[in-house]
Design an enzyme around this catalytic site. Structure first.
Site, PDB file in Angstrom:
ATOM      1  N   ASP A 144       0.833  -1.206   0.000  1.00 29.34           N
ATOM      2  CA  ASP A 144       0.000   0.000   0.000  1.00 29.34           C
ATOM      3  C   ASP A 144       0.873   1.265   0.000  1.00 29.34           C
ATOM      4  O   ASP A 144       2.083   1.210   0.252  1.00 29.34           O
ATOM      5  CB  ASP A 144      -0.885  -0.032   1.257  1.00 29.34           C
ATOM      6  CG  ASP A 144      -2.179   0.751   1.102  1.00 29.34           C
ATOM      7  OD1 ASP A 144      -2.294   1.529   0.137  1.00 29.34           O
ATOM      8  OD2 ASP A 144      -3.065   0.599   1.965  1.00 29.34           O
ATOM      9  N   ASP A 171     -10.615   2.326  -3.116  1.00 26.89           N
ATOM     10  CA  ASP A 171     -11.123   2.172  -1.746  1.00 26.89           C
ATOM     11  C   ASP A 171     -12.642   2.283  -1.722  1.00 26.89           C
ATOM     12  O   ASP A 171     -13.259   2.052  -0.685  1.00 26.89           O
ATOM     13  CB  ASP A 171     -10.516   3.251  -0.838  1.00 26.89           C
ATOM     14  CG  ASP A 171      -9.212   2.788  -0.216  1.00 26.89           C
ATOM     15  OD1 ASP A 171      -8.871   1.601  -0.367  1.00 26.89           O
ATOM     16  OD2 ASP A 171      -8.519   3.609   0.408  1.00 26.89           O
TER      17      ASP A 171
END
Ligand code: DGJ
Length: 731
Positions: free
Chosen positions: A480, A550
């Site tokens: 990430d 997301d």
């Protein structure tokens, strides 16, 4: 192998061709490279596109020439420099040691080779000697000795040409590069639009289309990442082009950092496209003997609209970008605990999710953020990649062993490029944090970027990750990156090299990724950057799949996945079923719809499985078992967009097997009307004469009926519906 690249010695014309496309350019008067054609395959070339000679006011002529009809200001070129009457956007801009900005790029020589060379330190498409051929054309500035080598690779079976440039300082004095584009293309086409993929965090890659007008327009990222805000891709297309018809030119940069795509329509209505690393805060010192290699641009052409362009990109990314053992391997259905628990978990809680996952047939458990350092929220511990004993008193291996004992694979989240002020790493090495001396750096999500231009920083990341990976229980890693760069400066570089930091960071990152993915070939790597903030072809070279966004809302995801599919195949983007009301939008969508959207990519779940109702658990079981059957088709079939959600009240796409024996169709409704307008769905990509049977309804129809007549969509009485049809050829 057949010749894909020819050079007509007499007319000084290069012709790159395969069965689908031709790319033509020539060496014009003065040795300048002139763009002639990129489009559908042509058989031969007889010189008809030599640039017409016209005397144009205020367009100056070649140095020392009396011919007023030939000007670099109007010539359609392949790669232009500055300082000689071409006032349009240059591909190369540099400052010589004497302070001047002039660089004249004149043909010096060329070489044709089989295959495709690697680009040192950079991700790039790869191909065997049987799959592609490469032309390297060298241009030279006589005065300074600076050379530019343009690489053109044509693939045997794809309507794609890869282009890049290497600048070498073959002279004896210093040169400062101010801008080095990967490619330039000048087109004589007036009625053109441009498509880009802008967005935001949790709102990535919306397909945006606008007319190309006069002047200069830039699509770019200055964020130190390819970004959610503007993906590293544009398409230039005929105004009349759509998903299935019209000429489309695609430009996709294989790079994960700052990029720019410049389009300039000049005074004569000619359009120049220049793409590559963004020149924002860029300056690269090139000492005598040194070279600078740009990343590459994948140039696609389709005469049948956007879908054909996308299918070429999909094939190229699947076969010539994604590497390693996961390239052709079906990807596991996973459950990720992020939206299920956020930071609030311990081993016992996670075990209950793992137990459910096993019952439901899920194949992998991914432990997301919060397992390391002292991480109970997002303010702390980035950089400290050792297990948080409060949450895992028996160590991480103990928990991973439990996951494995249930028959699931074990995945783990990392954010290796970041550092928290509150961390052991910062206490020990404050100099690792990227910041401008004596300025307070800007936090974002309360975290800071590590300076990957420093060797010690890169070694620290590799050492910390290796320590865990060497224990052998990690099957998957989610990599990430949750902020963009600021305070860009490296203490490891002298002041005159600070313009190199953005790109040196990317080179450092690629070095780390290459080291780790080579050292741990059995690990499946998933890219992520707050969802799709680093969703680019460069990243796909290391990460066979990436977290798309997301935003897990099934309606928002339709738009995001539709736009994403313009370039990237569904086998590289992941999609999860999450809880309702959705955590990002608050919207409630049916379980079936959430499943259908997520099943249109690499599939998984992101919710607390222990909180599902009995009916929902049954639905999960059915989805999991269905996805296992359709997985090869979704991950390795051809993807075709049918209805753009931005253009109506529906979204639709389909997957077709390579041999056309099977197809899977998804049609999504958005808001219902009291008096609905009836709609039809027409399919594409099927075999015209084959008879197909729909698996559930048993309805039969030929491919041509399904493609030409189509069928009525059912009238449904609720918002956010989803229909799925599975057709199988029966003859
Ligand atoms: C952003 C990612 O996109 C999410 O899936 C999750 O991993 C969080 N970061 C964790 O901080």
């Amino acid at each position: 192998m057949q010749k894909l690249i020819e050079f007509d010695e007499k007319n000084k014309v290069f012709h790159l061709h395969n069965d689908k496309i031709s790319y033509l350019f020539g060496i014009e008067e003065g040795g300048y490279l002139s763009h002639l054609y990129f489009g559908k395959r042509v058989f031969g070339y007889h010189g008809q596109l030599r640039y017409p000679r016209v005397d144009r006011g205020f367009s100056g002529n070649l140095p020392g020439s009396l011919d007023r009809t030939y000007s670099l200001d109007s010539l359609l070129q392949e790669y232009s420099g500055t300082g000689a009457c071409d006032y349009r956007t240059p591909a190369l801009d540099l400052q010589n040691e004497d302070g001047s900005y002039a660089v004249r790029l004149v043909y010096q020589g060329h070489k044709i080779t089989a295959g495709k060379p690697k680009l040192p330190g950079l991700p790039a498409a790869y191909a065997t000697d049987e799959e592609a051929q490469t032309l390297a054309v060298t241009l030279k500035d006589e005065l300074t000795g600076v050379t530019v080598t343009l690489l053109y690779t044509i693939f045997k079976d794809l309507a794609i040409i890869a282009r890049s440039a290497k600048v070498t300082n073959a002279g004896s004095s210093k040169v400062a590069l101010k801008k080095v584009a990967s490619m330039q293309m000048d087109l004589l086409r007036q009625d053109m639009d441009v498509i880009s993929l802008p967005g935001a965090h949790a709102n990535e890659r919306h397909l945006e289309r606008e007319k190309i007008g006069q002047g200069r327009k830039v699509f770019e990222s200055r964020r130190g990442a390819s970004s959610h805000q503007m993906n590293s891709f544009i398409a230039v297309l005929e105004h009349k082009a759509d998903e299935f018809s019209g000429d489309v030119y695609g430009f996709n940069l294989v790079y994960s950092g700052n990029h720019s795509f410049e389009i300039e329509k000049d005074q004569f209505e000619q359009t120049r496209i220049v793409a590559g690393i963004n020149d924002f805060n860029f300056e690269w010192q090139l000492d005598a003997g040194e070279s600078f290699q740009t990343p590459e641009v994948l140039l696609a052409f389709s005469s049948h609209g956007l879908n054909e362009m996308s299918q070429n990109y999909h094939q190229l990314i699947r076969e010539h970008i994604v590497r390693g053992k996961f390239k052709h391997r079906e990807r596991e259905i996973l459950v990720n605990n992020w939206e299920a628990t956020y930071f609030d978990f311990n081993e016992d809680k996670l075990k209950t999710i793992v137990d459910e996952a096993k019952e439901l047939g899920i194949e992998m458990f991914v432990l997301d953020d919060g397992w390391f350092g002292k991480r109970d929220n997002d303010n702390t511990s980035l950089g400290d990649w050792s297990v948080y004993a409060k949450k895992f008193p028996n160590g991480l291996k103990h928990f991973a062993d439990y996951v494995h004992a249930q028959g699931l694979k074990f995945g783990l989240w990392f954010e290796p490029e970041m550092i928290s002020h509150e961390s052991e790493l910062y206490k020990e090495h404050p100099e690792y944090l990227m910041q401008v001396p004596e300025r307070i750096p800007s936090p974002s999500r309360d975290q800071y970027v590590l300076d990957l231009t420093q060797k010690a920083v890169r070694e620290n990341i590799v050492a910390q990750l290796s320590a865990l990976l060497d224990e052998g229980y990690i099957d998957y890693i989610k990599w990430d990156m949750n902020r963009h760069m600021s305070d860009v400066y490296s203490v490891a570089l002298p002041k005159e090299k600070q313009g190199e930091v953005y790109h040196r960071y990317m080179l450092g990152l690629y070095e780390v990724l290459e080291t780790l993915t080579t050292k741990y070939p059995d690990v499946l790597w998933e890219g992520c950057s707050g969802g799709g903030g680093r969703f680019d072809t460069g990243y796909a070279y290391y990460m066979p799949q990436s977290w798309t966004s997301d935003n897990t809302d099934a309606l928002a995801r339709q738009t995001i996945q539709y736009g994403t599919s313009l370039v990237y195949p569904p086998s590289v983007f992941t999609a999860h079923v999450s809880a309702v009301p959705n955590h990002q939008t608050g919207r409630i969508t049916p379980f079936k719809t959430r499943g259908a959207v997520a099943m249109s990519a690499v599939f998984g779940y992101e919710l607390d499985l222990t909180k599902l109702t009995v009916e929902e658990k049954q639905a999960v079981k059915e989805q999991v078992s269905l996805y296992k059957k359709i997985r090869p088709l979704v991950q390795f079939g051809d993807f075709i967009r049918l209805k753009n959600p931005a253009l109506g009240d529906q979204c639709a796409w389909m997957f077709v097997a390579k041999d056309k024996s099977e197809a899977l169709v998804f049609v999504f409704g958005r808001l219902v009307q009291a008096q609905p307008t009836l709609t039809k769905t027409k399919l594409a990509g099927l075999a015209e004469a084959k008879v197909y049977e729909e698996v559930t309804s048993k309805a039969k129809a030929t491919g041509s009926e399904l493609m030409e007549l189509g069928f009525y969509d059912p009238v449904v009485r609720h918002d956010f519906s989803a229909q799925m049809y599975h057709f199988k050829a029966i003859d």
